[in-house]
Design a protein around this motif. Sequence first.
Motif, PDB file in Angstrom:
ATOM      1  N   ASN A 188       0.809  -1.230   0.000  1.00  0.00           N
ATOM      2  CA  ASN A 188       0.000   0.000   0.000  1.00  0.00           C
ATOM      3  C   ASN A 188       0.844   1.282   0.000  1.00  0.00           C
ATOM      4  N   VAL A 189       2.121   1.157  -0.357  1.00  0.00           N
ATOM      5  CA  VAL A 189       2.980   2.346  -0.482  1.00  0.00           C
ATOM      6  C   VAL A 189       3.376   2.512  -1.943  1.00  0.00           C
ATOM      7  N   TYR A 190       3.155   3.709  -2.449  1.00  0.00           N
ATOM      8  CA  TYR A 190       3.500   4.022  -3.839  1.00  0.00           C
ATOM      9  C   TYR A 190       4.637   5.027  -3.857  1.00  0.00           C
ATOM     10  N   ALA A 191       5.295   5.110  -5.002  1.00  0.00           N
ATOM     11  CA  ALA A 191       6.448   6.002  -5.098  1.00  0.00           C
ATOM     12  C   ALA A 191       6.244   7.065  -6.166  1.00  0.00           C
ATOM     13  N   SER A 192       6.787   8.264  -5.861  1.00  0.00           N
ATOM     14  CA  SER A 192       6.900   9.319  -6.858  1.00  0.00           C
ATOM     15  C   SER A 192       8.374   9.699  -6.886  1.00  0.00           C
ATOM     16  N   LEU A 193       8.909   9.959  -8.053  1.00  0.00           N
ATOM     17  CA  LEU A 193      10.325  10.325  -8.149  1.00  0.00           C
ATOM     18  C   LEU A 193      10.476  11.722  -8.729  1.00  0.00           C
ATOM     19  N   GLY A 194      11.380  12.513  -8.108  1.00  0.00           N
ATOM     20  CA  GLY A 194      11.596  13.855  -8.617  1.00  0.00           C
ATOM     21  C   GLY A 194      12.653  14.590  -7.835  1.00  0.00           C
ATOM     22  N   CYS A 195      12.764  15.876  -8.136  1.00  0.00           N
ATOM     23  CA  CYS A 195      13.772  16.716  -7.502  1.00  0.00           C
ATOM     24  C   CYS A 195      13.115  17.980  -6.962  1.00  0.00           C
ATOM     25  N   HIS A 196      13.135  18.092  -5.647  1.00  0.00           N
ATOM     26  CA  HIS A 196      12.558  19.233  -4.921  1.00  0.00           C
ATOM     27  C   HIS A 196      13.311  20.514  -5.284  1.00  0.00           C
ATOM     28  N   PRO A 197      12.633  21.671  -5.259  1.00  0.00           N
ATOM     29  CA  PRO A 197      13.353  22.914  -5.568  1.00  0.00           C
ATOM     30  C   PRO A 197      14.584  23.150  -4.691  1.00  0.00           C
ATOM     31  N   GLU A 198      14.570  22.636  -3.453  1.00  0.00           N
ATOM     32  CA  GLU A 198      15.748  22.797  -2.591  1.00  0.00           C
ATOM     33  C   GLU A 198      16.975  22.080  -3.167  1.00  0.00           C
ATOM     34  N   SER A 199      16.740  21.075  -4.001  1.00  0.00           N
ATOM     35  CA  SER A 199      17.854  20.335  -4.608  1.00  0.00           C
ATOM     36  C   SER A 199      18.081  20.757  -6.055  1.00  0.00           C
ATOM     37  N   ALA A 200      17.415  21.798  -6.485  1.00  0.00           N
ATOM     38  CA  ALA A 200      17.551  22.237  -7.877  1.00  0.00           C
ATOM     39  C   ALA A 200      19.007  22.565  -8.181  1.00  0.00           C
ATOM     40  N   ASP A 256      -8.136   8.478  -9.170  1.00  0.00           N
ATOM     41  CA  ASP A 256      -8.386   9.057 -10.496  1.00  0.00           C
ATOM     42  C   ASP A 256      -7.139   9.752 -11.029  1.00  0.00           C
ATOM     43  N   LEU A 257      -6.425  10.443 -10.155  1.00  0.00           N
ATOM     44  CA  LEU A 257      -5.251  11.198 -10.607  1.00  0.00           C
ATOM     45  C   LEU A 257      -4.029  10.304 -10.822  1.00  0.00           C
ATOM     46  N   PHE A 258      -3.749   9.433  -9.855  1.00  0.00           N
ATOM     47  CA  PHE A 258      -2.479   8.694  -9.892  1.00  0.00           C
ATOM     48  C   PHE A 258      -2.603   7.268 -10.440  1.00  0.00           C
ATOM     49  N   LYS A 259      -3.815   6.788 -10.606  1.00  0.00           N
ATOM     50  CA  LYS A 259      -4.029   5.428 -11.123  1.00  0.00           C
ATOM     51  C   LYS A 259      -3.138   4.394 -10.405  1.00  0.00           C
ATOM     52  N   PRO A 260      -3.194   4.346  -9.073  1.00  0.00           N
ATOM     53  CA  PRO A 260      -2.287   3.462  -8.336  1.00  0.00           C
ATOM     54  C   PRO A 260      -2.542   1.990  -8.605  1.00  0.00           C
ATOM     55  N   GLY A 261      -3.694   1.660  -9.160  1.00  0.00           N
ATOM     56  CA  GLY A 261      -4.011   0.262  -9.447  1.00  0.00           C
ATOM     57  C   GLY A 261      -2.997  -0.379 -10.362  1.00  0.00           C
ATOM     58  N   GLU A 262      -2.318   0.479 -11.135  1.00  0.00           N
ATOM     59  CA  GLU A 262      -1.349  -0.072 -12.087  1.00  0.00           C
ATOM     60  C   GLU A 262      -0.108  -0.618 -11.402  1.00  0.00           C
ATOM     61  N   LYS A 263       0.011  -0.389 -10.097  1.00  0.00           N
ATOM     62  CA  LYS A 263       1.204  -0.870  -9.401  1.00  0.00           C
ATOM     63  C   LYS A 263       1.359  -2.381  -9.518  1.00  0.00           C
ATOM     64  N   GLY A 264       0.235  -3.083  -9.430  1.00  0.00           N
ATOM     65  CA  GLY A 264       0.256  -4.535  -9.485  1.00  0.00           C
ATOM     66  C   GLY A 264       0.972  -5.075 -10.719  1.00  0.00           C
ATOM     67  N   GLU A 265       0.907  -4.297 -11.803  1.00  0.00           N
ATOM     68  CA  GLU A 265       1.517  -4.751 -13.047  1.00  0.00           C
ATOM     69  C   GLU A 265       3.033  -4.535 -13.061  1.00  0.00           C
ATOM     70  N   GLN A 266       3.520  -3.822 -12.061  1.00  0.00           N
ATOM     71  CA  GLN A 266       4.940  -3.496 -12.080  1.00  0.00           C
ATOM     72  C   GLN A 266       5.798  -4.590 -11.458  1.00  0.00           C
ATOM     73  N   HIS A 267       5.168  -5.475 -10.711  1.00  0.00           N
ATOM     74  CA  HIS A 267       5.983  -6.441  -9.973  1.00  0.00           C
ATOM     75  C   HIS A 267       5.883  -7.843 -10.555  1.00  0.00           C
TER      76      HIS A 267
END
Length: 254
Positions: free
Chosen positions: A52-64, A243-254
Amino acid sequence: MLVDSHCHLNYLEDPDDSILKATRSGITSMLCVCVNEETAKDVIELSKRHENVYASLGCHPESAGEDLSWLRDSEDCVQAIAIGEMGLDYKFKRLEDVRHNQLQSFEYQMALAIDLSKPVIIHTREAEDDTIAVLKNFPGSRGVLHCFTESTRLAEYALSRGFSISFSGIVTFPNAENVREVASIVPRDRLLIETDAPWLSPVPFRGKTNEPSFLLETAKFLASHLKMDFEELCAVTSRNFSDLFKPGEKGEQH
Ligand SMILES: [Zn+2]
């Protein structure tokens, strides 16, 4: 059913314990948000270890300013359900070159998210005009303005673009009248909530390390502020998350 749409589990002392505690409190899912290359591995690992944990990857403005090729090249990036957090924070750093780096990093990630057809998670503070300018440069983007504390004008622009707006524990702070005003104008189908743990604990936990289980306090507060049933607020914000993140697709990643 309640979803923490933005937290940094990797910064908690015992993330596994906090996830368990949250799950037992009724937090059904958590989106763990990465802020730079250094923490990406931890974020991905947590999302792999917990259903039940999902991930987002990116770079915060503090690390710009850091080289972002890792993000484009990372296979994990394809698996993440969102890109971010990214954005602009002019609160403490107003030097021209810092702003320039933040803008470049923000635009790079906006373009990447469009390439990957993923939603974006945007951090924006005291940078209203530049945030609107960047959003205008990427008309195909979708996503959320997280931990929103800015003006009604920015909120209205983002909403007109189809973006969602997420509220953290700040909405419970006595002096956050402006945040509560914005919460009142957000359509129900664009509303998200989050902890932004380990920071910004809601009342009555201010001063403590925030964790996803504390989301219940923010949800109770926001439901009462918006004159909604608690269950309704939980259901609506969980549905908006899906609706926004479509987390259901996680199952297909593993
Ligand atoms: Zn954050």
